[in-house]
Design a protein around this motif. Structure first.
Motif, mmCIF file in Angstrom:
data_model
loop_
_atom_site.group_PDB
_atom_site.id
_atom_site.type_symbol
_atom_site.label_atom_id
_atom_site.label_comp_id
_atom_site.label_asym_id
_atom_site.label_seq_id
_atom_site.Cartn_x
_atom_site.Cartn_y
_atom_site.Cartn_z
ATOM 1 N N ASP A 35 0.828 -1.208 0.000
ATOM 2 C CA ASP A 35 0.000 0.000 0.000
ATOM 3 C C ASP A 35 0.864 1.260 0.000
ATOM 4 O O ASP A 35 0.489 2.275 -0.578
ATOM 5 C CB ASP A 35 -0.943 0.017 1.201
ATOM 6 C CG ASP A 35 -2.073 -0.989 1.075
ATOM 7 O OD1 ASP A 35 -2.321 -1.488 -0.047
ATOM 8 O OD2 ASP A 35 -2.706 -1.288 2.109
ATOM 9 N N LYS A 36 2.023 1.170 0.631
ATOM 10 C CA LYS A 36 2.938 2.315 0.715
ATOM 11 C C LYS A 36 3.684 2.535 -0.604
ATOM 12 O O LYS A 36 3.839 3.665 -1.057
ATOM 13 C CB LYS A 36 3.934 2.082 1.848
ATOM 14 C CG LYS A 36 4.715 3.278 2.260
ATOM 15 C CD LYS A 36 5.507 2.978 3.508
ATOM 16 C CE LYS A 36 6.072 4.258 4.076
ATOM 17 N NZ LYS A 36 6.754 4.020 5.339
ATOM 18 N N ASP A 37 4.166 1.445 -1.212
ATOM 19 C CA ASP A 37 4.916 1.546 -2.478
ATOM 20 C C ASP A 37 4.774 0.236 -3.249
ATOM 21 O O ASP A 37 5.638 -0.640 -3.188
ATOM 22 C CB ASP A 37 6.384 1.854 -2.202
ATOM 23 C CG ASP A 37 7.163 2.217 -3.459
ATOM 24 O OD1 ASP A 37 6.674 1.948 -4.580
ATOM 25 O OD2 ASP A 37 8.274 2.755 -3.326
ATOM 26 N N ALA A 38 3.665 0.132 -3.969
ATOM 27 C CA ALA A 38 3.338 -1.105 -4.687
ATOM 28 C C ALA A 38 4.425 -1.493 -5.679
ATOM 29 O O ALA A 38 4.819 -2.659 -5.744
ATOM 30 C CB ALA A 38 1.992 -0.956 -5.400
ATOM 31 N N ASP A 39 4.920 -0.528 -6.435
ATOM 32 C CA ASP A 39 5.927 -0.839 -7.453
ATOM 33 C C ASP A 39 7.185 -1.422 -6.827
ATOM 34 O O ASP A 39 7.735 -2.408 -7.322
ATOM 35 C CB ASP A 39 6.250 0.396 -8.292
ATOM 36 C CG ASP A 39 7.095 0.050 -9.507
ATOM 37 O OD1 ASP A 39 6.624 -0.757 -10.329
ATOM 38 O OD2 ASP A 39 8.211 0.567 -9.619
#
Length: 72
Positions: A35-39
């Protein structure tokens, strides 16, 4: 026969995507990181940029084309 190899590669690709998304759904820490940094989390999991972009697009038609309707 070339299409058989392509289908097999597509199946492996789809399985990797589905496996990752199932892990995200089941692992609260991974879900929070996703959720914070999917990539970044998808990259850590070894998903190629093409697949990361596909998932981030949210285009269910294209995603289903890769993972198959059974994968969703």
């Amino acid at each position: 026969m070339a299409s058989d190899a392509k289908d097999k590669d597509k199946g492996a690709r789809g399985k990797k995507i589905v496996d990752f998304l199932v892990k995200v759904a089941k692992d609260e820490k991974l879900k929070a990181a996703y959720d914070k940094d999917a990539d970044a989390e998808m990259e850590k999991a070894g998903l190629p940029k093409e697949d990361r972009d596909l998932i981030l697009s949210g285009d269910l038609t294209q995603i289903e084309d890769v993972v198959g309707s059974d994968g969703l």
